[in-house]
Design a protein around this motif. Structure first.
Motif, PDB file in Angstrom:
ATOM      1  N   UNK A   6       0.820  -1.217   0.000  1.00 27.79           N
ATOM      2  CA  UNK A   6       0.000   0.000   0.000  1.00 27.79           C
ATOM      3  C   UNK A   6       0.853   1.266   0.000  1.00 27.79           C
ATOM      4  N   UNK A   7       1.997   1.232   0.685  1.00 30.28           N
ATOM      5  CA  UNK A   7       2.887   2.390   0.680  1.00 30.28           C
ATOM      6  C   UNK A   7       3.458   2.623  -0.718  1.00 30.28           C
ATOM      7  N   UNK A   8       3.906   1.558  -1.386  1.00 33.83           N
ATOM      8  CA  UNK A   8       4.444   1.688  -2.741  1.00 33.83           C
ATOM      9  C   UNK A   8       3.354   2.145  -3.697  1.00 33.83           C
ATOM     10  N   UNK A   9       2.143   1.662  -3.499  1.00 31.58           N
ATOM     11  CA  UNK A   9       1.021   2.105  -4.336  1.00 31.58           C
ATOM     12  C   UNK A   9       0.762   3.596  -4.145  1.00 31.58           C
ATOM     13  N   UNK A  10       0.763   4.040  -2.888  1.00 30.26           N
ATOM     14  CA  UNK A  10       0.576   5.460  -2.590  1.00 30.26           C
ATOM     15  C   UNK A  10       1.714   6.288  -3.200  1.00 30.26           C
ATOM     16  N   UNK A  11       2.943   5.825  -2.986  1.00 29.32           N
ATOM     17  CA  UNK A  11       4.112   6.539  -3.504  1.00 29.32           C
ATOM     18  C   UNK A  11       4.089   6.600  -5.030  1.00 29.32           C
ATOM     19  N   UNK A  12       3.738   5.486  -5.661  1.00 30.91           N
ATOM     20  CA  UNK A  12       3.679   5.449  -7.126  1.00 30.91           C
ATOM     21  C   UNK A  12       2.661   6.416  -7.694  1.00 30.91           C
ATOM     22  N   UNK A  13       1.517   6.514  -7.049  1.00 37.25           N
ATOM     23  CA  UNK A  13       0.500   7.469  -7.514  1.00 37.25           C
ATOM     24  C   UNK A  13       0.945   8.904  -7.280  1.00 37.25           C
TER      25      UNK A  13
END
Length: 127
Positions: free
Chosen positions: A23-30
């Motif tokens: 979820x952190x990588x998803x947030x960071x990617x967005x």
């Protein structure tokens, strides 16, 4: 602690660390814009973060590092360690090869690298 209890603990620990990492990588990617935008060749209809595999790798790696600390407290039959030194070295080598694959995958997701360069790194990781 028995080996079965240690295996369940490791499974729960890995899940508990990997989900927040994804979820952190998803947030960071967005936030940064590391997304794959839909077009006529894509199946998805909304932008999708391209580096989701990095979150999975980070969660697994963090769980493995934590496991190396607490696995000394877990003993198997005849008071042997849960993972012997030789097996632990093999696991570290596996993570080193996985790191090469994840790094080239992230690079390919972000910059579209040459397929032959990607193949070369994959062969290096396999060796």
């Amino acid at each position: 602690m028995s080996r079965l209890a240690a295996a369940w603990l490791l499974l729960i620990q890995t899940f508990a660390l990997t989900v927040p990492c994804v979820y952190f990588i998803r947030y960071l990617g967005r936030k940064v814009g590391w997304v794959d935008k839909p077009n006529e060749r894509k199946v998805h209809s909304i932008p999708v973060v391209t580096i989701g595999g990095l979150g999975i790798f980070l969660g697994l790696f963090l769980s493995f590092v934590l496991f190396t600390f607490w696995q000394d407290w877990v003993r198997g039959p005849l008071d042997s360690p849960l993972v012997r030194y030789k097996e632990q070295v093999h696991l570290w080598l596996l993570f080193a090869a996985s790191l090469i694959l994840v790094a080239i995958g992230v690079w390919d997701d972000l910059k579209d690298c040459n397929p032959f360069v990607k193949l070369g790194f994959q062969i290096l990781a396999a060796v």
